[in-house]
Write a protein that holds these residues in place. Structure first.
Motif, PDB file in Angstrom:
ATOM      1  N   GLY A  81       0.800  -1.217   0.000  1.00 29.51           N
ATOM      2  CA  GLY A  81       0.000   0.000   0.000  1.00 29.51           C
ATOM      3  C   GLY A  81       0.833   1.266   0.000  1.00 29.51           C
ATOM      4  O   GLY A  81       0.416   2.289  -0.545  1.00 29.51           O
ATOM      5  N   THR A  82       2.037   1.202   0.582  1.00 35.58           N
ATOM      6  CA  THR A  82       2.882   2.404   0.581  1.00 35.58           C
ATOM      7  C   THR A  82       3.333   2.756  -0.830  1.00 35.58           C
ATOM      8  O   THR A  82       3.476   3.933  -1.159  1.00 35.58           O
ATOM      9  CB  THR A  82       4.110   2.237   1.502  1.00 35.58           C
ATOM     10  OG1 THR A  82       4.892   1.143   1.061  1.00 35.58           O
ATOM     11  CG2 THR A  82       3.688   2.024   2.944  1.00 35.58           C
ATOM     12  N   VAL A  83       3.547   1.742  -1.649  1.00 36.11           N
ATOM     13  CA  VAL A  83       3.905   2.002  -3.050  1.00 36.11           C
ATOM     14  C   VAL A  83       2.696   2.558  -3.791  1.00 36.11           C
ATOM     15  O   VAL A  83       2.813   3.535  -4.544  1.00 36.11           O
ATOM     16  CB  VAL A  83       4.435   0.727  -3.737  1.00 36.11           C
ATOM     17  CG1 VAL A  83       4.606   0.945  -5.236  1.00 36.11           C
ATOM     18  CG2 VAL A  83       5.743   0.285  -3.109  1.00 36.11           C
ATOM     19  N   LEU A  84       1.547   1.956  -3.583  1.00 39.01           N
ATOM     20  CA  LEU A  84       0.345   2.438  -4.277  1.00 39.01           C
ATOM     21  C   LEU A  84       0.046   3.892  -3.927  1.00 39.01           C
ATOM     22  O   LEU A  84      -0.391   4.659  -4.788  1.00 39.01           O
ATOM     23  CB  LEU A  84      -0.856   1.553  -3.950  1.00 39.01           C
ATOM     24  CG  LEU A  84      -0.787   0.130  -4.489  1.00 39.01           C
ATOM     25  CD1 LEU A  84      -2.048  -0.638  -4.110  1.00 39.01           C
ATOM     26  CD2 LEU A  84      -0.575   0.109  -5.994  1.00 39.01           C
ATOM     27  N   ARG A  85       0.300   4.280  -2.682  1.00 39.20           N
ATOM     28  CA  ARG A  85       0.045   5.674  -2.281  1.00 39.20           C
ATOM     29  C   ARG A  85       1.000   6.663  -2.951  1.00 39.20           C
ATOM     30  O   ARG A  85       0.751   7.861  -2.954  1.00 39.20           O
ATOM     31  CB  ARG A  85       0.095   5.806  -0.759  1.00 39.20           C
ATOM     32  CG  ARG A  85      -1.141   5.214  -0.082  1.00 39.20           C
ATOM     33  CD  ARG A  85      -1.185   5.516   1.407  1.00 39.20           C
ATOM     34  NE  ARG A  85      -0.203   4.781   2.187  1.00 39.20           N
ATOM     35  CZ  ARG A  85      -0.339   3.516   2.593  1.00 39.20           C
ATOM     36  NH1 ARG A  85      -1.415   2.840   2.276  1.00 39.20           N
ATOM     37  NH2 ARG A  85       0.605   2.947   3.308  1.00 39.20           N
ATOM     38  N   ARG A  86       2.089   6.175  -3.519  1.00 39.01           N
ATOM     39  CA  ARG A  86       3.023   7.048  -4.248  1.00 39.01           C
ATOM     40  C   ARG A  86       2.544   7.340  -5.667  1.00 39.01           C
ATOM     41  O   ARG A  86       3.070   8.224  -6.336  1.00 39.01           O
ATOM     42  CB  ARG A  86       4.408   6.414  -4.301  1.00 39.01           C
ATOM     43  CG  ARG A  86       5.088   6.366  -2.959  1.00 39.01           C
ATOM     44  CD  ARG A  86       6.440   5.710  -3.065  1.00 39.01           C
ATOM     45  NE  ARG A  86       7.105   5.736  -1.768  1.00 39.01           N
ATOM     46  CZ  ARG A  86       7.981   4.856  -1.364  1.00 39.01           C
ATOM     47  NH1 ARG A  86       8.334   3.861  -2.160  1.00 39.01           N
ATOM     48  NH2 ARG A  86       8.527   4.944  -0.183  1.00 39.01           N
ATOM     49  N   LEU A  87       1.575   6.553  -6.124  1.00 46.41           N
ATOM     50  CA  LEU A  87       1.045   6.771  -7.471  1.00 46.41           C
ATOM     51  C   LEU A  87       0.190   8.030  -7.512  1.00 46.41           C
ATOM     52  O   LEU A  87      -0.416   8.406  -6.503  1.00 46.41           O
ATOM     53  CB  LEU A  87       0.183   5.581  -7.903  1.00 46.41           C
ATOM     54  CG  LEU A  87       0.885   4.263  -8.163  1.00 46.41           C
ATOM     55  CD1 LEU A  87      -0.131   3.146  -8.379  1.00 46.41           C
ATOM     56  CD2 LEU A  87       1.810   4.377  -9.360  1.00 46.41           C
ATOM     57  N   SER A  88       0.109   8.619  -8.684  1.00 47.57           N
ATOM     58  CA  SER A  88      -0.806   9.747  -8.852  1.00 47.57           C
ATOM     59  C   SER A  88      -2.239   9.220  -8.687  1.00 47.57           C
ATOM     60  O   SER A  88      -2.487   8.020  -8.890  1.00 47.57           O
ATOM     61  CB  SER A  88      -0.638  10.354 -10.245  1.00 47.57           C
ATOM     62  OG  SER A  88      -1.100   9.437 -11.227  1.00 47.57           O
ATOM     63  N   PRO A  89      -3.169  10.079  -8.337  1.00 47.47           N
ATOM     64  CA  PRO A  89      -4.562   9.628  -8.215  1.00 47.47           C
ATOM     65  C   PRO A  89      -5.090   8.974  -9.500  1.00 47.47           C
ATOM     66  O   PRO A  89      -5.830   7.999  -9.443  1.00 47.47           O
ATOM     67  CB  PRO A  89      -5.335  10.909  -7.891  1.00 47.47           C
ATOM     68  CG  PRO A  89      -4.319  11.802  -7.240  1.00 47.47           C
ATOM     69  CD  PRO A  89      -3.007  11.475  -7.930  1.00 47.47           C
ATOM     70  N   GLU A  90      -4.648   9.475 -10.645  1.00 49.74           N
ATOM     71  CA  GLU A  90      -5.094   8.911 -11.919  1.00 49.74           C
ATOM     72  C   GLU A  90      -4.554   7.494 -12.118  1.00 49.74           C
ATOM     73  O   GLU A  90      -5.282   6.592 -12.540  1.00 49.74           O
ATOM     74  CB  GLU A  90      -4.650   9.807 -13.093  1.00 49.74           C
ATOM     75  CG  GLU A  90      -5.265  11.194 -13.092  1.00 49.74           C
ATOM     76  CD  GLU A  90      -4.590  12.166 -12.122  1.00 49.74           C
ATOM     77  OE1 GLU A  90      -5.247  13.164 -11.770  1.00 49.74           O
ATOM     78  OE2 GLU A  90      -3.445  11.923 -11.693  1.00 49.74           O
TER      79      GLU A  90
END
Length: 172
Positions: A81-90
């Motif tokens: 989840g920490t990696v996913l939170r680094r993604l842009s919202p798009e």
């Protein structure tokens, strides 16, 4: 060797799902957080890598596959989840619309490892992971944790035999 299915088209610009030789090299910290120990040193390891920008690539999801006789065993599915939170919202919305990274690793493994197998079994104790597993083609069995994905069309008798054999494995 069968080639894995192409990655969901919307993910191709920033996600790469592939088999790696040494899963521990890429996902020990993630696996430790999720399961309390290092990932297995044996078997086959599928990792979904996410490119955050032109210079940062992260191991974002992991799955462990191994074979016993004529069936595959799948375990250790986890996503960071920490990696996913680094993604842009798009980009995060794109990952979610494609069914998530765990689904992508499952589909990759099903295609890559299916030749010669009668079934895949998964052992799942997490409700969210089970939801993803079922969406990727697993079916429930009479055991609350054991899931199956038939590769061919084994007879009902053979299905029962395989399920019982998989149950003897315990959690995997």
């Amino acid at each position: 060797m069968t080639l894995p299915p192409p990655l969901h088209e919307a993910l191709r610009d920033f996600v790469c799902v592939t088999e790696v030789e040494n899963g521990r090299f890429f996902v020990t910290e993630l696996f430790q957080r999720k399961f309390g120990h290092a990932p297995p040193a044996f078997g086959r390891h599928i990792v979904a890598f996410v490119r955050i920008d032109s210079t940062h690539l992260y191991a974002a999801s992991y799955l462990h596959f191994w074979q016993k006789d004529t069936y595959g065993l799948i375990g250790g599915g986890c996503t960071d989840g920490t990696v996913l939170r680094r993604l842009s919202p798009e980009r995060l919305a794109t990952v979610n619309a494609a069914g998530g990274l765990l689904r992508q690793t499952l589909l990759y493994g099903f295609e890559r490892f299916a030749p010669g197998l009668e079934a895949f079994f998964g052992h799942c104790g997490d409700a969210r992971a089970k939801e993803v597993d079922l969406a990727a083609g697993f079916l429930e069995t009479h055991d609350q944790h054991l899931l199956v994905r038939w590769v061919g069309t084994p007879t009902p008798e053979r299905q029962a035999t395989l399920i019982n054999e998989a149950l003897t494995m315990g959690a995997f």
